[in-house]
Design an enzyme around this catalytic site. Structure first.
Site, short mmCIF file in Angstrom:
data_model
loop_
_atom_site.label_atom_id
_atom_site.label_comp_id
_atom_site.label_asym_id
_atom_site.label_seq_id
_atom_site.Cartn_x
_atom_site.Cartn_y
_atom_site.Cartn_z
N GLU A 23 0.81 -1.21 0.00
CA GLU A 23 0.00 0.00 0.00
C GLU A 23 0.85 1.27 0.00
OE1 GLU A 23 -1.97 1.11 3.46
OE2 GLU A 23 -3.81 1.66 2.45
N GLN B 223 -0.96 4.25 18.39
CA GLN B 223 -0.67 2.95 17.75
C GLN B 223 0.85 2.70 17.65
OE1 GLN B 223 -1.07 2.71 13.38
NE2 GLN B 223 -2.94 1.57 13.78
N HIS C 271 -11.11 -2.64 10.11
CA HIS C 271 -10.17 -1.73 10.78
C HIS C 271 -9.62 -2.31 12.07
CE1 HIS C 271 -10.88 1.26 7.83
NE2 HIS C 271 -12.16 1.35 8.10
N LEU C 272 -10.47 -3.01 12.79
CA LEU C 272 -9.99 -3.64 14.03
C LEU C 272 -8.92 -4.68 13.68
CD1 LEU C 272 -10.22 -3.88 17.07
CD2 LEU C 272 -12.18 -5.40 16.78
N ALA C 273 -9.08 -5.33 12.54
CA ALA C 273 -8.07 -6.30 12.09
C ALA C 273 -6.71 -5.61 11.94
CB ALA C 273 -8.50 -6.94 10.77
N ASP C 274 -6.72 -4.41 11.37
CA ASP C 274 -5.46 -3.66 11.21
C ASP C 274 -4.80 -3.41 12.56
OD1 ASP C 274 -5.74 -3.42 8.48
OD2 ASP C 274 -6.75 -1.47 8.59
N GLN C 275 -5.63 -3.06 13.54
CA GLN C 275 -5.08 -2.73 14.87
C GLN C 275 -4.55 -3.97 15.58
OE1 GLN C 275 -4.99 0.53 15.20
NE2 GLN C 275 -6.28 0.56 13.38
N HIS D 48 -4.07 -2.81 3.00
CA HIS D 48 -3.50 -2.21 4.20
C HIS D 48 -3.07 -3.31 5.18
CE1 HIS D 48 -3.37 0.18 7.91
NE2 HIS D 48 -3.14 1.18 7.10
P1 ATP Z 1 -1.05 7.68 5.47
O1 ATP Z 1 0.06 7.35 4.57
O2 ATP Z 1 -1.87 8.81 4.98
O3 ATP Z 1 -0.60 7.89 6.89
P2 ATP Z 1 -1.96 5.14 6.28
O4 ATP Z 1 -1.65 3.97 5.45
O5 ATP Z 1 -1.15 5.33 7.47
O6 ATP Z 1 -1.96 6.43 5.40
P3 ATP Z 1 -4.70 4.42 6.40
O7 ATP Z 1 -4.50 3.31 5.48
O8 ATP Z 1 -5.70 5.40 5.96
O9 ATP Z 1 -3.42 5.22 6.76
O10 ATP Z 1 -5.12 3.79 7.81
C1 ATP Z 1 -4.65 4.22 9.01
C2 ATP Z 1 -5.16 3.34 10.15
O11 ATP Z 1 -6.41 3.84 10.60
C3 ATP Z 1 -5.37 1.89 9.85
O12 ATP Z 1 -4.91 1.14 10.96
C4 ATP Z 1 -6.86 1.78 9.70
O13 ATP Z 1 -7.39 0.52 10.04
C5 ATP Z 1 -7.33 2.79 10.70
N1 ATP Z 1 -8.66 3.30 10.35
C6 ATP Z 1 -9.01 3.99 9.24
N2 ATP Z 1 -10.34 4.26 9.26
C7 ATP Z 1 -10.82 3.75 10.42
C8 ATP Z 1 -12.12 3.72 11.01
N3 ATP Z 1 -13.18 4.27 10.43
N4 ATP Z 1 -12.26 3.08 12.20
C9 ATP Z 1 -11.18 2.51 12.80
N5 ATP Z 1 -9.94 2.53 12.30
C10 ATP Z 1 -9.76 3.14 11.12
#
Ligand code: ATP
Length: 344
Positions: free
Chosen positions: A10, A100, A282-286, A307
């Site tokens: 990404e 985070q 999104h929770l999966a990302d965290q 992501h």
């Molecule tokens: P950037 O390069 O702009 O910093 P990024 O890759 O860091 O982009 P995103 O891909 O937009 O940022 O995601 C950032 C984080 O925020 C991810 O962990 C994502 O899951 C979380 N996130 C985004 N939208 C939500 C939401 N609506 N609720 C919970 N978490 C969210």
């Protein structure tokens, strides 16, 4: 020194944040190149720079190359120091994303930490306060560390000016969790809130949420937030189930009708409920990084995003472990952490 390519997958800020977090946790220095090179505004933005500075303070790290717009830095931590910290993003940059970055290492630090984070608390494309407090941090609690978060002041994009306070009581060793089932859905509640904007926006959103999700209007609250630094509008739905709580959010934007904002959130909630999984996108990302730190465990989620798979690659580079994404149903994937020794 480990070199991470920020243009992988990404190519966004998550590669940087996960690298900083893992570097602190493992005491592993790294160099990152091509930072956020797939974004429209590549390099370190304000929020990313504060994430680097926060990680550097917590780890008393030696950092080279960090400045506005930097495409490359090196980061070498000396350890992890719990304590009292205040990080101010000075814009609407997300407090949740700075958290985070430093939270994982502080979960197993030698003492408690109090963090004050100032900036955006309710930003599009970042975990809003409610997602941290209601969905993510309770799962960290199940891993053994206790983290509480308080919203002292709302901060909406673009004005910012919000403040969250975090208290981290660490544990010696995080324990793995298995989050394979959602169990029965116990309650679905919605809220539509406005700061410094007409009340009818929230009222219209509340009506759409109730209608599209088939909720009793009493389960959806329309409210005003005061005082606020700037205007903002957030729609939130909390789905409480037997084994997990999930939070879905959407933000009002100029030129987008309130009905559409609410309808998009309702669509995400329906997608989650239909998938029958415990963990939303999104929770999966965290969860990916904390799960990796426990050295085991698994969870079931919706279709993996780019992501998530990019984040998994970073974790694999640092830990040598493997993160598997296996189909577990028509709209469900099981994410499993396979230890470094077993992954080879
Ligand atoms: P950037 O390069 O702009 O910093 P990024 O890759 O860091 O982009 P995103 O891909 O937009 O940022 O995601 C950032 C984080 O925020 C991810 O962990 C994502 O899951 C979380 N996130 C985004 N939208 C939500 C939401 N609506 N609720 C919970 N978490 C969210």
């Amino acid at each position: 020194m480990l070199t991470i390519d920020g243009s992988t997958g990404e190519g966004g800020g998550q590669i940087l944040r996960s690298s900083l977090a893992l570097s602190l946790c493992l005491g592993q220095p790294f160099r990152i190149v091509n930072i956020r090179s797939r974004r429209r505004n590549p390099g370190l933005g304000r929020q990313h720079l504060v994430a680097v500075q926060a990680a550097a303070e917590v780890g008393r790290a030696e950092v080279t190359g960090a400045g506005p717009g930097s495409g490359e830095i090196t980061f070498a931590p000396r350890g992890v120091w719990p304590g009292d910290y205040r990080f101010s993003i000075g814009s609407a940059g997300s407090t949740g994303l700075v958290l985070q970055t430093v939270l994982p290492a502080l979960l197993t630090a030698k003492g408690p930490t109090r963090l004050v984070l100032e900036g955006g608390t309710h930003n599009p494309h970042a975990p809003p306060f409610e997602a941290l407090g209601r969905a993510f941090l309770p799962l960290i609690g199940r891993m053994g560390a206790s983290v509480s978060v308080t919203l002292a002041r709302y901060g909406f994009y673009p004005a910012g000016g919000g403040r969250i306070e975090v208290r981290i009581d660490p544990v010696e060793c995080l324990r793995p969790v298995e989050l394979d089932e959602r169990g029965r859905v116990l309650a679905v509640r919605g809220s539509a809130a406005v700061a410094d904007l007409p009340a009818h926006i929230a009222e219209r959103e509340a009506r759409v949420l109730a209608a599209e999700l088939g909720l009793d209007p009493a389960a959806v609250q329309a409210r005003r937030i005061a005082p606020a630094v700037g205007p903002g509008n957030v729609v939130t739905v909390v789905v409480e189930s037997e084994h997990v709580t999930e939070v879905f959010t959407g933000f009002g934007r100029r030129g987008v009708p309130a009905e559409r904002v609410a309808s998009d959130v309702a669509g995400s909630v329906k997608g989650y409920l239909d998938a029958g999984v415990p963990v939303g996108e999104h929770l999966a990302d965290q969860l990916l990084l904390p799960i990796a730190l426990t050295g085991g465990g698994s969870f079931v989620t919706q279709r993996p995003t780019l992501h998530a798979t990019t984040n998994a690659l970073v974790i694999e580079r640092f830990t040598g472990a493997r993160i598997r994404f296996d189909p577990a149903g028509p709209s469900a994937w099981r994410v499993t952490h396979v230890r470094a020794s077993a992954a080879r």
